[in-house]
Design an enzyme around this catalytic site. Structure first.
Site, PDB file in Angstrom:
ATOM      1  N   HIS A  69       0.791  -1.237   0.000  1.00 37.02           N
ATOM      2  CA  HIS A  69       0.000   0.000   0.000  1.00 37.02           C
ATOM      3  C   HIS A  69       0.823   1.287   0.000  1.00 37.02           C
ATOM      4  O   HIS A  69       0.270   2.360  -0.146  1.00 37.02           O
ATOM      5  CB  HIS A  69      -0.937   0.029   1.224  1.00 37.02           C
ATOM      6  CG  HIS A  69      -0.222   0.344   2.500  1.00 37.02           C
ATOM      7  ND1 HIS A  69       0.476  -0.589   3.206  1.00 37.02           N
ATOM      8  CD2 HIS A  69      -0.074   1.505   3.181  1.00 37.02           C
ATOM      9  CE1 HIS A  69       1.018  -0.037   4.274  1.00 37.02           C
ATOM     10  NE2 HIS A  69       0.699   1.239   4.289  1.00 37.02           N
TER      11      HIS A  69
HETATM   12  C1  UD1 Z   1      -2.186   5.240   5.802  1.00 37.07           C
HETATM   13  C2  UD1 Z   1      -0.922   5.756   6.504  1.00 37.07           C
HETATM   14  C3  UD1 Z   1       0.126   4.640   6.544  1.00 37.07           C
HETATM   15  C4  UD1 Z   1      -0.447   3.356   7.127  1.00 37.07           C
HETATM   16  C5  UD1 Z   1      -1.688   2.975   6.330  1.00 37.07           C
HETATM   17  C6  UD1 Z   1      -2.335   1.689   6.819  1.00 37.07           C
HETATM   18  C7  UD1 Z   1      -0.466   8.154   6.169  1.00 37.07           C
HETATM   19  C8  UD1 Z   1       0.366   9.137   5.455  1.00 37.07           C
HETATM   20  N1  UD1 Z   1      -0.343   6.870   5.757  1.00 37.07           N
HETATM   21  O1  UD1 Z   1      -1.840   5.000   4.435  1.00 37.07           O
HETATM   22  O2  UD1 Z   1       1.201   5.078   7.345  1.00 37.07           O
HETATM   23  O3  UD1 Z   1       0.528   2.331   7.037  1.00 37.07           O
HETATM   24  O4  UD1 Z   1      -2.629   4.045   6.419  1.00 37.07           O
HETATM   25  O5  UD1 Z   1      -3.378   1.299   5.978  1.00 37.07           O
HETATM   26  O6  UD1 Z   1      -1.206   8.515   7.059  1.00 37.07           O
HETATM   27  N2  UD1 Z   1      -9.009   4.515   1.167  1.00 37.07           N
HETATM   28  C9  UD1 Z   1     -10.265   3.953   1.054  1.00 37.07           C
HETATM   29  N3  UD1 Z   1     -10.925   3.612   2.195  1.00 37.07           N
HETATM   30  C10 UD1 Z   1     -10.395   3.816   3.420  1.00 37.07           C
HETATM   31  C11 UD1 Z   1      -9.128   4.399   3.520  1.00 37.07           C
HETATM   32  C12 UD1 Z   1      -8.431   4.747   2.395  1.00 37.07           C
HETATM   33  O7  UD1 Z   1     -10.777   3.733  -0.023  1.00 37.07           O
HETATM   34  O8  UD1 Z   1     -11.060   3.458   4.421  1.00 37.07           O
HETATM   35  C13 UD1 Z   1      -8.258   4.842  -0.078  1.00 37.07           C
HETATM   36  C14 UD1 Z   1      -8.491   6.231  -0.600  1.00 37.07           C
HETATM   37  O9  UD1 Z   1      -8.558   6.169  -1.976  1.00 37.07           O
HETATM   38  C15 UD1 Z   1      -7.230   6.986  -0.184  1.00 37.07           C
HETATM   39  C16 UD1 Z   1      -6.182   5.899  -0.196  1.00 37.07           C
HETATM   40  O10 UD1 Z   1      -6.863   4.714   0.178  1.00 37.07           O
HETATM   41  O11 UD1 Z   1      -6.933   8.026  -1.049  1.00 37.07           O
HETATM   42  C17 UD1 Z   1      -5.063   6.166   0.764  1.00 37.07           C
HETATM   43  O12 UD1 Z   1      -5.555   6.374   2.094  1.00 37.07           O
HETATM   44  P1  UD1 Z   1      -4.714   7.211   3.163  1.00 37.07           P
HETATM   45  O13 UD1 Z   1      -5.332   7.106   4.486  1.00 37.07           O
HETATM   46  O14 UD1 Z   1      -4.433   8.559   2.623  1.00 37.07           O
HETATM   47  O15 UD1 Z   1      -3.307   6.496   3.204  1.00 37.07           O
HETATM   48  P2  UD1 Z   1      -2.986   4.961   3.329  1.00 37.07           P
HETATM   49  O16 UD1 Z   1      -2.360   4.549   2.037  1.00 37.07           O
HETATM   50  O17 UD1 Z   1      -4.119   4.143   3.839  1.00 37.07           O
END
Ligand code: UD1
Length: 352
Positions: free
Chosen positions: A201
């Site tokens: 991820h």
């Molecule tokens: C975040 C943390 C990372 C952690 C990870 C665990 C930051 C910078 N990164 O990364 O350190 O290891 O969580 O999972 O805070 N999305 C969904 N549904 C959700 C959550 C996210 O669809 O419930 C999708 C969205 O398109 C979003 C993307 O995932 O844009 C990334 O989500 P985000 O929370 O920004 O970062 P993670 O990659 O999850």
């Protein structure tokens, strides 16, 4: 005494579970959920399965760019903390929720405790590295999981406000592992045949189509099946770039809850991941792990021969996994499974 835990993303729910239990009955412990993760498989399942009390407040920020997401959290958390006026906040790990919570609290002169302080990858292109450095330097009390983390804090001049408590993820992992009931363990995927469990991820791996293609090629180059638990970021980025994930012997599934993750690691022959938590969980459950990064904060897993870094060459995934020595060891670099107890004691003493 009122202590508020602020969480928002999947790994933070896992860390919160044992801490909430250790604090129960000892203070007025409240929980704020920023809403960084919002899907039921990324959030709700952890609260239900790990028996975490329902959050007292939910900011509902959702996904956005780093600046927008962190900014929304700051605004919302400032309002909530002004109303609630806790004696201290606990922030967890290294996500955007961690940094926003630390900043919002400290500007209101609310003392900040950072749990899982002192970890460093020394890779400043990782958003998590910036988050953890900034949070450690903002915090009033840094609670470290390992001796290496303590050394990093001392190097940065933070030794006097740092304390070694151990790793709370180890507490919950051992607890869940020990409570697994063989009767309810689902049949191993692939009919019991040896398989690799994979997750991916990190933006550095998912957001470049070339890099992603290379990793998928590496994964599918193994001579055994791979179960890929696909984070929403991976699914979205792969679709955008037209990269197919379910190629060769790769089977793609949605992320699973914590108990199922532990079961799957235990029934796997090895793990391929870019997650910090999963590298460590693989080691603690004694499954060899290949990490698709060039560095790791959990260096002990590499030093002890259970983790190999293939960030430079993802095509090496199959050979790295099959050649890991994974020697028997009695070392316990992540503590004895009682870190949450020590965390609760440290926080209460600090506030008192
Ligand atoms: C975040 C943390 C990372 C952690 C990870 C665990 C930051 C910078 N990164 O990364 O350190 O290891 O969580 O999972 O805070 N999305 C969904 N549904 C959700 C959550 C996210 O669809 O419930 C999708 C969205 O398109 C979003 C993307 O995932 O844009 C990334 O989500 P985000 O929370 O920004 O970062 P993670 O990659 O999850």
């Amino acid at each position: 005494m009122r202590i508020t835990s602020i969480v928002g993303a999947r790994p933070q729910f896992v860390k919160l579970a044992p801490v909430a239990r250790a604090l129960a009955g000892l203070c007025d412990h409240r929980i704020i959920h920023t809403g960084q993760h919002y899907d039921s498989v990324m959030s709700d399942v952890f609260f239900v399965e790990l028996d975490i009390p329902r959050p007292d407040h939910h900011c509902g920020v959702g996904s956005a760019s780093h600046g927008a997401q962190t900014g929304r959290m700051l605004e919302s958390l400032e309002r909530l903390l002004q109303d609630d006026r806790p004696d201290a906040v606990i922030v967890y790990g290294d996500t955007n929720s961690t940094l926003a919570a630390a900043l919002a609290a400290t500007k209101l002169h609310v003392p900040v405790v950072h749990l899982e302080a002192g970890l460093r990858s020394f890779d400043r292109s990782m958003p998590e590295e910036i988050n953890r450095v900034m949070t450690d330097h903002t915090a009033d009390l840094c609670l470290a999981p390992t001796l290496g983390a303590m050394a990093n804090l001392a190097t940065e001049g933070l030794g006097a406000r740092s304390l070694l408590v151990g790793d709370v993820m180890t507490d919950i992992l051992f607890e869940v592992r020990d409570a697994l009931d063989a009767a309810t363990t689902p049949a191993a995927p692939f009919g019991g045949a040896p398989f690799t469990l994979a997750t991916l991820h990190r933006p550095a791996n998912t957001d470049s189509p070339e890099r992603l293609r290379e990793i998928v090629r590496g994964l599918s180059g193994q001579d055994r099946p791979t179960l890929l638990l696909a984070h929403p970021r991976l699914v979205a980025k792969a679709a955008e770039a037209g990269v197919r994930l379910d190629v060769g012997n790769i089977t793609v599934r949605e992320p699973v809850g914590y108990r199922d993750l532990v079961r799957l690691v235990l029934s796997s022959s090895g793990v391929v991941t870019d997650s910090g938590g999963l590298q460590k969980e693989a080691f603690l459950l004694r499954r060899p792990c290949v990490t698709v990064r060039s560095d790791t904060e959990w260096t002990e897993t590499v030093d002890l021969g259970w983790n190999a870094l293939v960030g430079e060459r993802p095509s090496d995934i199959p050979s790295a996994l099959s050649s890991l020595s994974a020697p028997d060891t009695q070392e316990t670099p992540y503590g004895d499974g009682r870190a949450a107890q020590r965390t609760a004691e440290a926080v209460l003493e600090f506030v008192a």
